[in-house]
Design a protein around this motif. Structure first.
Motif, PDB file in Angstrom:
ATOM      1  N   SER A  38       3.843 -11.786  21.760  1.00 45.04           N
ATOM      2  CA  SER A  38       4.042 -11.902  20.313  1.00 45.04           C
ATOM      3  C   SER A  38       4.456 -13.329  19.959  1.00 45.04           C
ATOM      4  CB  SER A  38       5.130 -10.922  19.866  1.00 45.04           C
ATOM      5  OG  SER A  38       5.471 -11.147  18.522  1.00 45.04           O
ATOM      6  N   TYR A  39       3.816 -13.894  18.946  1.00 39.74           N
ATOM      7  CA  TYR A  39       4.137 -15.255  18.513  1.00 39.74           C
ATOM      8  C   TYR A  39       4.335 -15.227  17.000  1.00 39.74           C
ATOM      9  CZ  TYR A  39       3.518 -20.185  17.324  1.00 39.74           C
ATOM     10  OH  TYR A  39       3.695 -21.444  16.809  1.00 39.74           O
ATOM     11  N   SER A  40       5.582 -15.398  16.560  1.00 36.74           N
ATOM     12  CA  SER A  40       5.875 -15.309  15.121  1.00 36.74           C
ATOM     13  C   SER A  40       6.929 -16.348  14.734  1.00 36.74           C
ATOM     14  CB  SER A  40       6.381 -13.903  14.774  1.00 36.74           C
ATOM     15  OG  SER A  40       7.451 -13.550  15.651  1.00 36.74           O
ATOM     16  N   PRO A  41       6.526 -17.625  14.669  1.00 36.96           N
ATOM     17  CA  PRO A  41       7.481 -18.683  14.359  1.00 36.96           C
ATOM     18  C   PRO A  41       7.933 -18.636  12.894  1.00 36.96           C
ATOM     19  CG  PRO A  41       5.264 -19.565  14.362  1.00 36.96           C
ATOM     20  CD  PRO A  41       5.156 -18.143  14.831  1.00 36.96           C
ATOM     21  N   VAL A  42       9.147 -19.117  12.651  1.00 35.88           N
ATOM     22  CA  VAL A  42       9.658 -19.224  11.287  1.00 35.88           C
ATOM     23  C   VAL A  42       9.154 -20.532  10.697  1.00 35.88           C
ATOM     24  CG1 VAL A  42      11.727 -19.345   9.856  1.00 35.88           C
ATOM     25  CG2 VAL A  42      11.696 -17.878  11.881  1.00 35.88           C
ATOM     26  N   LEU A  43       8.627 -20.470   9.469  1.00 34.44           N
ATOM     27  CA  LEU A  43       8.072 -21.648   8.817  1.00 34.44           C
ATOM     28  C   LEU A  43       8.997 -22.163   7.722  1.00 34.44           C
ATOM     29  CD1 LEU A  43       4.338 -20.532   8.481  1.00 34.44           C
ATOM     30  CD2 LEU A  43       5.360 -21.939  10.271  1.00 34.44           C
ATOM     31  N   LEU A  77       3.585 -24.292  15.502  1.00 37.85           N
ATOM     32  CA  LEU A  77       2.709 -25.243  16.192  1.00 37.85           C
ATOM     33  C   LEU A  77       2.416 -26.446  15.302  1.00 37.85           C
ATOM     34  CD1 LEU A  77       0.298 -22.660  17.758  1.00 37.85           C
ATOM     35  CD2 LEU A  77       1.717 -24.261  19.045  1.00 37.85           C
ATOM     36  N   PRO A  78       2.435 -27.649  15.872  1.00 39.72           N
ATOM     37  CA  PRO A  78       2.179 -28.842  15.064  1.00 39.72           C
ATOM     38  C   PRO A  78       0.693 -29.084  14.851  1.00 39.72           C
ATOM     39  CG  PRO A  78       2.607 -29.471  17.328  1.00 39.72           C
ATOM     40  CD  PRO A  78       2.748 -27.977  17.270  1.00 39.72           C
ATOM     41  N   VAL A  79       0.385 -29.832  13.785  1.00 44.75           N
ATOM     42  CA  VAL A  79      -0.953 -30.402  13.615  1.00 44.75           C
ATOM     43  C   VAL A  79      -0.840 -31.858  14.064  1.00 44.75           C
ATOM     44  CG1 VAL A  79      -1.797 -28.827  11.868  1.00 44.75           C
ATOM     45  CG2 VAL A  79      -0.451 -30.787  11.165  1.00 44.75           C
TER      46      VAL A  79
END
Length: 698
Positions: free
Chosen positions: A39-44, A167-169
């Motif tokens: 599961s991948y659910s980063p806070v933005l 994740l960065p751009v």
């Protein structure tokens, strides 16, 4: 001895740093597939939903700034609006990222396998990750990693995915677009591609700047780019490039975001994958073009041991705090914000100062391994044509370990392990660069043999032999260079003491100021900080008992000779490099010499002098050193450009004429030679305004 109490708050040993965790340890004990599909659910930022790549492109194409620039280009060129809009769409299509979680998961799985094979550990400061997660929620974030390897941006995304951070751009050069399949994979993992240069192309600049600013203003993802602009082939920090930093800070200046967090990230490699490749580039061998086939051929590196990596996420730097009291943002109320204009002088100065501060933060958090100290010592032994007994090398390494720690080095030396084992382990990891015979250690300078396919081996020419040896020396120098930011200011002072004709503090300061000014293209030396650097260097050398400093004099102590000998030797190759470039320009350069012809011509000149035994340091063959020398001479007015690309001597420059011709053998006294001019040639106006002799230390 003068009291050093005025310096105590700057003692680098007092700097607190976070602890590290090895993120490969868990990977070695669990399923890579489960990791990749977890599961991948980063806070933005402000709990926004991620923005799709197509929505982002539409926002850019419909922006007021791009519409304004398109209308301007129409007026200037007479082309139809539809035609220019179509060109804008094509540029954006070529540029934009297309971040896909499925691609990220593929890379996560693949990189797990690769990293576990290549590296013993990947150590990350988890407190830094926690600070980053908090910063992302509060304000838009820009990640600024150091750049020493192709591995850097893959490593950054891998770490962000591992710790469930957004994740960065990532700003990437167009070179990678030439890699079939891989280029598109990088795009789908968050890379957006920019041309290396686009000059006066208004449309391209507008699309690029608006694309980056849209991502910053809306905080959809952290923006990542390399402040140095390109990979450092020498492991020294490069002078920061300001274009992208100007763009990301612009929304704050215009009041479009409340604040912006800049996060310096320091990536330290115990052994660099591109080690010999970089050395060959510095000797004039063209860089291999990025290609998928080249990547496949490079898989042989998987059989090598590259030690450990340390990644340190620094303290987020608030742009609001940087700008406080320095920028009047009301100036942007006078014109519509979408109309492009050049940054004011105060903004340019702030961006420049911030860039240097951020690169210094990267340097200070670089982790140094024992091999960095060993490389420094082995190079100095090589310059003296000596092999070093293993026991003696261990003793020297322990001495240098203690000195570097007193100077504030972030040194990863396992104190629970006997020093002899630490040294032996480091030599084993870098066995391609050293040889040990009968208990004595020296650089591995292999004999070069040249032959074509199917031909019997032939003996190499002296020039081929020298260039082959130079690969090892420059590779070793790249590791020594990792520690230069620790020793630089004390080394400048040591060289100034050596060059000055007396112990007079003002004279020593003048020499220090001249050398610092001369070498400011070579190293990260913050503008306007000459006095600060002098005081810091005095503090460190007084603290370690190498100097006694009073209001009037700077005196070397009996125990200080060893320290000063080491420190002057650190700078000697650079000083000889600058001197030999001066000599080339005086003796060999013609009036139609172009900038493009300069490096091959000066390399040929240096090879001749090295083969004749007239130069001590093979490192002066480095094209990086030669280009920095020329940049310094252009900045100081000793050389000037005419007719665009041509270079001619500015004959009125006595510095260039005397330093170039004054010491034809170039074996001894290069520091003295340059230093003699420091008393009358210093061009640093800041140092004349405020001298440490007339001003008390802060």
């Amino acid at each position: 001895m003068a009291s050093t109490s005025g310096y105590s708050h700057r003692d680098p040993m007092l700097k607190k740093r976070d602890e590290f965790e090895d993120l490969l340890e868990e990977r070695r004990n669990s399923s890579d597939l489960r990791y990749a599909f977890r599961s991948y659910s980063p806070v933005l930022y402000k709990e926004l939903s991620p923005c799709t790549a197509s929505s982002l492109k539409n926002m850019v194409l419909q922006s007021d700034q791009l519409r304004f620039v398109i209308s301007q280009v129409c007026l200037e060129t007479g082309r139809a609006v539809d035609d220019i809009q179509e060109e804008a769409s094509a540029i954006l299509e070529e540029m934009a990222h297309n971040l896909q979680l499925s691609t990220v998961r593929f890379f996560a799985f693949t990189l797990c396998k690769v990293f576990k094979t290549l590296f013993r550990s990947i150590c990350v400061n988890e407190e830094g990750i926690q600070r980053l997660q908090q910063a992302i929620q509060e304000h838009p974030v820009v990640l600024l990693p150091s750049h020493r390897s192709y591995m850097d941006f893959l490593l950054m995304s891998y770490i962000m995915y591992t710790y469930d951070v957004a994740l960065p751009v990532i700003a990437a050069g167009m070179d990678f677009m030439g890699m079939k399949f891989v280029g598109e994979m990088l795009r789908m993992s968050g890379a957006f591609f920019i041309r290396r240069s686009f000059g006066a192309d208004k449309l391209y600049w507008a699309i690029f700047s608006e694309y980056v600013k849209t991502m910053v203003k809306n905080g959809f993802a952290p923006v990542e780019f390399f402040l140095e602009g390109t990979r450092s082939r020498t492991s020294k920090s490069l002078t920061p490039k300001l274009g992208l930093l100007n763009i990301v800070m612009d929304p704050f200046f215009k009041g479009e975001v409340f604040d912006l967090n800049l996060v310096p990230v320091s990536i330290s490699y115990e052994r660099i994958l591109e080690e010999s490749l970089y050395a060959r580039e510095l000797l004039g061998v063209p860089k291999p073009k990025e290609s998928t086939s080249g990547l496949i051929k490079a898989r042989k590196v998987l059989s090598e041991d590259y030690g450990s990596i340390h990644v340190y996420f620094g303290e987020p730097v608030s742009v609001r705090s940087l700008a406080q009291g320095k920028i009047d943002r009301s100036q942007f109320n006078l014109l519509p914000r979408h109309i492009p204009r050049r940054p004011s002088e105060e903004i340019s100065n702030l961006v420049n100062d911030s860039a240097y501060r951020l690169v210094r933060a990267q340097e200070e958090n670089m982790v140094l391994k024992p091999w960095v100290l060993l490389a420094s010592l082995l190079l100095q032994s090589h310059h003296q044509n000596q092999a070093t007994a293993l026991e003696e090398l261990t003793e020297q390494a322990v001495w240098l370990r203690d000195l570097s720690r007193q100077y504030g080095a972030f040194l990863h030396w396992p104190d629970h392990v006997p020093p002899s084992e630490v040294v032996s382990s480091s030599l084993s990891l870098h066995r391609g660069l050293v040889t040990i015979s009968e208990g004595r250690v020296q650089l591995a300078l292999e004999q070069a043999e040249q032959s074509g396919p199917g031909e019997p081996p032939r003996a190499a020419t002296p020039e081929e032999e020298l260039l082959s040896q130079a690969v090892t020396i420059l590779s070793c120098a790249s590791y020594r260079n990792q520690a230069l930011h620790i020793f630089l200011r004390p080394a400048l002072l040591a060289s100034a003491v050596h060059a000055a004709s007396s112990n007079n503090k003002q004279e020593v300061f003048n020499s220090f100021s001249f050398l610092r000014n001369m070498l400011s293209n070579e190293f990260i030396l913050c503008p306007g900080a000459t006095v600060q650097d002098f005081e810091d260097a005095c503090f460190l050398l007084v603290k370690t008992g190498a100097l006694q400093v009073s209001q009037q004099e700077v005196v070397v102590t009996e125990r200080g000779h060893r320290t000063l000998a080491f420190l002057t030797s650190v700078l000697d190759p650079f000083l000889q490099g600058y001197q030999v470039v001066c000599r080339f320009l005086c003796e060999e350069a013609t009036e139609d010499l172009t900038e493009k012809q300069f490096v091959p011509a000066v390399r040929k000149f240096i090879l001749k002098l090295l083969l004749a035994g007239q130069l001590r340091y093979t490192e002066v063959l480095s094209s990086d050193l030669q280009k920095n020398s020329l940049a310094a001479l252009l900045r100081l007015g000793a050389v000037r450009k005419i007719k665009g690309e041509c270079l001619v001597l500015k004959v009125t420059s006595m510095f260039l004429l005397q330093s170039g011709a004054g010491n034809s053998k170039g074996q001894q006294g290069d520091g003295e030679l340059i230093g003699r001019h420091s008393r009358r040639e210093t061009s640093d106006s800041e140092s004349r305004r405020r001298s440490p002799v007339t001003q008390r230390p802060r």
